[in-house]
Design a protein around this motif. Sequence first.
Motif, PDB file in Angstrom:
ATOM      1  N   ASP A  80       0.833  -1.195   0.000  1.00 51.41           N
ATOM      2  CA  ASP A  80       0.000   0.000   0.000  1.00 51.41           C
ATOM      3  C   ASP A  80       0.879   1.260   0.000  1.00 51.41           C
ATOM      4  O   ASP A  80       1.884   1.315   0.717  1.00 51.41           O
ATOM      5  N   PRO A  81       0.510   2.273  -0.790  1.00 52.89           N
ATOM      6  CA  PRO A  81       1.323   3.498  -0.858  1.00 52.89           C
ATOM      7  C   PRO A  81       1.522   4.187   0.481  1.00 52.89           C
ATOM      8  O   PRO A  81       2.471   4.968   0.634  1.00 52.89           O
ATOM      9  N   VAL A  82       0.672   3.919   1.450  1.00 54.76           N
ATOM     10  CA  VAL A  82       0.804   4.566   2.747  1.00 54.76           C
ATOM     11  C   VAL A  82       2.115   4.188   3.435  1.00 54.76           C
ATOM     12  O   VAL A  82       2.613   4.926   4.289  1.00 54.76           O
ATOM     13  N   SER A 127       4.973   3.754   1.771  1.00 51.32           N
ATOM     14  CA  SER A 127       6.108   4.197   0.964  1.00 51.32           C
ATOM     15  C   SER A 127       6.841   5.343   1.652  1.00 51.32           C
ATOM     16  O   SER A 127       6.245   6.145   2.383  1.00 51.32           O
ATOM     17  N   SER A 157       8.102   7.939   0.337  1.00 51.37           N
ATOM     18  CA  SER A 157       7.676   9.242  -0.185  1.00 51.37           C
ATOM     19  C   SER A 157       6.445   9.761   0.557  1.00 51.37           C
ATOM     20  O   SER A 157       6.322  10.964   0.811  1.00 51.37           O
ATOM     21  N   GLN A 158       5.530   8.856   0.894  1.00 49.77           N
ATOM     22  CA  GLN A 158       4.340   9.265   1.639  1.00 49.77           C
ATOM     23  C   GLN A 158       4.693   9.623   3.082  1.00 49.77           C
ATOM     24  O   GLN A 158       4.154  10.571   3.662  1.00 49.77           O
ATOM     25  N   ILE A 159       5.591   8.831   3.687  1.00 49.24           N
ATOM     26  CA  ILE A 159       6.014   9.125   5.058  1.00 49.24           C
ATOM     27  C   ILE A 159       6.742  10.459   5.110  1.00 49.24           C
ATOM     28  O   ILE A 159       6.621  11.224   6.080  1.00 49.24           O
ATOM     29  N   ASP A 160       7.503  10.768   4.047  1.00 43.61           N
ATOM     30  CA  ASP A 160       8.220  12.043   3.993  1.00 43.61           C
ATOM     31  C   ASP A 160       7.241  13.211   3.998  1.00 43.61           C
ATOM     32  O   ASP A 160       7.523  14.271   4.579  1.00 43.61           O
ATOM     33  N   LYS A 161       6.083  13.034   3.368  1.00 42.93           N
ATOM     34  CA  LYS A 161       5.088  14.110   3.318  1.00 42.93           C
ATOM     35  C   LYS A 161       4.516  14.421   4.705  1.00 42.93           C
ATOM     36  O   LYS A 161       4.069  15.550   4.957  1.00 42.93           O
ATOM     37  N   VAL A 162       4.521  13.413   5.589  1.00 46.23           N
ATOM     38  CA  VAL A 162       3.997  13.633   6.943  1.00 46.23           C
ATOM     39  C   VAL A 162       4.807  14.698   7.667  1.00 46.23           C
ATOM     40  O   VAL A 162       4.265  15.510   8.426  1.00 46.23           O
TER      41      VAL A 162
END
Length: 203
Positions: A114-116, A118, A120-125
Amino acid sequence: MTQSRLVEYFVKRREKIQKAMAKGWRIAKKVEDVIQKNDQLTVSLRVRVFDRELQLFEVEDAYNQSTHDAGDIMRVDLLNRKCQCGQFTARRFPCSHVLAVCKVEKLNHYDYVDPVFSMSQIDKVYAAHWYPMGNELLIPQIDGPTIIPNSSLVRAQGRPKSSRIQNVMDWVESQPTSSQSRCSTCKQIGHNKRTCPMRIRQS
């Protein structure tokens, strides 16, 4: 103090994540560790292809082929991201059965994470922008409404009163210890052997 600690935490976390991404990490380390453990279980799994167009497969544990116990064979539906074991649906990253299918079909198992998870997604947090407050005395006053708390909604001191309907068990537990004790002489509740009326009467 709260803002300074949050800023420090966010900055350190994002630096750590960006360093991991520079090293080639694609997903969170904890998820990667679980996938590696699941990958070790694929050694004993055998994959049967049922429909490549619908991406339907059957995965069997090779060690238990003779017994055919319930649970030895799992149905994998890659198109809908489902596995009969339930782990793929619940965790949203490949279980051992899905990994076995990916190996046979030469598929990239990261496509089924799941992309969650990834990086890159964690970096956005932690990508939120923080701005220094500077000297608090120089911060301009806000010309807006004054918020006054409702004093009637303030919780009173002490333990709040319970609104639960009590039963017999609650009544017994609320009694003093002496009223719950059972006498070993007459077997009645409310006193002990030393204060037993029968013992006093006999003496």
